[in-house]
Design an enzyme around this catalytic site. Structure first.
Site: not given
Ligand code: GH3
Ligand code: MG
Ligand code: MG
Ligand code: MG
Length: 298
Positions: A172, A180, A185, A189, A216
């Site tokens: 992760d 982001n 965003h 990506d 992610e």
């Molecule tokens: P942690 O270190 O605890 O994992 O913190 P985090 O911020 O990574 O965890 P969280 O699950 O709160 O956030 C995941 C983020 O990933 C939120 C979401 O907007 C972003 N995300 C998920 N899929 C995509 C994607 O396809 N593209 C983009 N740009 N962002 C994405």
């Molecule tokens: Mg994360």
């Molecule tokens: Mg996550």
């Protein structure tokens, strides 16, 4: 057709085999066997794109060969053309109902055999392409969750049967929401694409694979890999991402993008469901986050 298709001919009559081989060998890689038993043995070790199958043979007949092919998850999508001297409508209907894609009666015309083989191979090629597209994540262009679920289940069965260890990694991206928020965003990506590429590039063994698990999060499946080996490999992946040096000034654990990794391994003799493996890897991941991120927990 990009690569030469492989066609297996199964017929107990040597002359038929010879004529069919001559008919097709210019366009395809042709293999011939003289019995149903040999065909099934052949398919255990080699994959082909099309089977041309005689019906009346000593030993197991063509109908039974087709049934066995349909029962096996590895071969059930393999197109089969029956070729038989049984020319009644009932015979043809039976063959098609069993799942043969086409039915050719003997004596056959070489031109018709060639055309029907070509048609089936074109359909096969399109099906393979669809299957591939359905298994690829649109953003990162690496295997997706569907691919992961199917192949993890398969590897899990294989490792259980062979009594070999199987390791699963869940990864992760650290503080990705902040990434982001800070860079946008679109940059997020791009970052995911680069991470996916780095993870796939770090896999050396043909049997290992990495997939996008969702958002992610990524997963790696490592057949025949012990817990100790998995830790070493996970650290290699962690470094591969860190070494990309993608700036992340909003991160709370580093000045560049990092990942955390949880590991689960089925050791010999232990009974695990494949979903339990993912759940255990997720526990490790949670601990890696809790322990400060950019680390591996097994
Ligand atoms: P942690 O270190 O605890 O994992 O913190 P985090 O911020 O990574 O965890 P969280 O699950 O709160 O956030 C995941 C983020 O990933 C939120 C979401 O907007 C972003 N995300 C998920 N899929 C995509 C994607 O396809 N593209 C983009 N740009 N962002 C994405
Ligand atoms: Mg994360
Ligand atoms: Mg996550
Ligand atoms: Mg025969």
């Amino acid at each position: 057709m990009l690569k030469r298709a492989k066609v297996l001919i199964v017929d107990d009559d040597p002359l038929n085999r010879l004529v069919l081989e001559k008919t097709l060998q210019q366009d395809y890689d042709v293999f011939c066997v003289e019995s149903g038993e040999k065909a099934l043995t052949f398919l255990k070790t080699q994959s082909v794109d099309l089977l041309i199958l005689d019906i009346v043979m000593p030993g197991i007949d063509g109908y039974e060969v087709l049934s066995k092919i349909k029962e096996n998850t590895v071969t059930n999508m393999l197109p089969v053309i029956f070729i038989s001297a049984n020319s009644s409508h009932d015979d043809e209907a039976k063959g098609l109902e069993l799942g043969a894609m086409d039915y050719i009666t003997k004596p056959f015309s070489a031109a018709i055999v060639r055309a029907r083989v070509r048609n089936q191979l074109l359909i096969k090629q399109k099906n393979d392409l669809l299957e591939m597209l359905a298994s690829i994540d649109g953003l990162t262009e690496i295997p997706n969750r569907r691919y992961l679920d199917e192949n993890l289940a398969r590897e899990w069965r294989r490792c259980r049967r062979d009594q070999t260890p199987l390791s699963v990694l869940l990864m992760d991206v650290d503080h990705f929401k902040r990434f982001n928020d800070c860079y946008g965003h679109r940059a997020g990506d791009d970052c995911l694409k680069r991470i996916a590429h780095a993870l796939v590039g770090a896999c050396e063994r043909g049997s290992d694979f990495v997939a996008r698990y969702g958002g992610e999060e990524f997963a790696a499946v490592l057949p025949n890999t012990t817990a100790t080996q998995a830790v070493a490999f996970a650290n290699k992946l962690r470094h591969a991402v860190s070494n990309l040096g993608i700036p992340h000034t909003a991160s709370l654990n580093s000045d560049h993008v990092t990942i955390s990794i949880g590991i689960a391994t089925t050791e010999t003799g232990q009974v695990y469901a494949e979903q339990t493996l993912l759940e255990e890897a997720d526990l490790g991941l949670y601990q890696a986050k809790d322990g400060g991120r950019d680390q591996v927990v097994s």
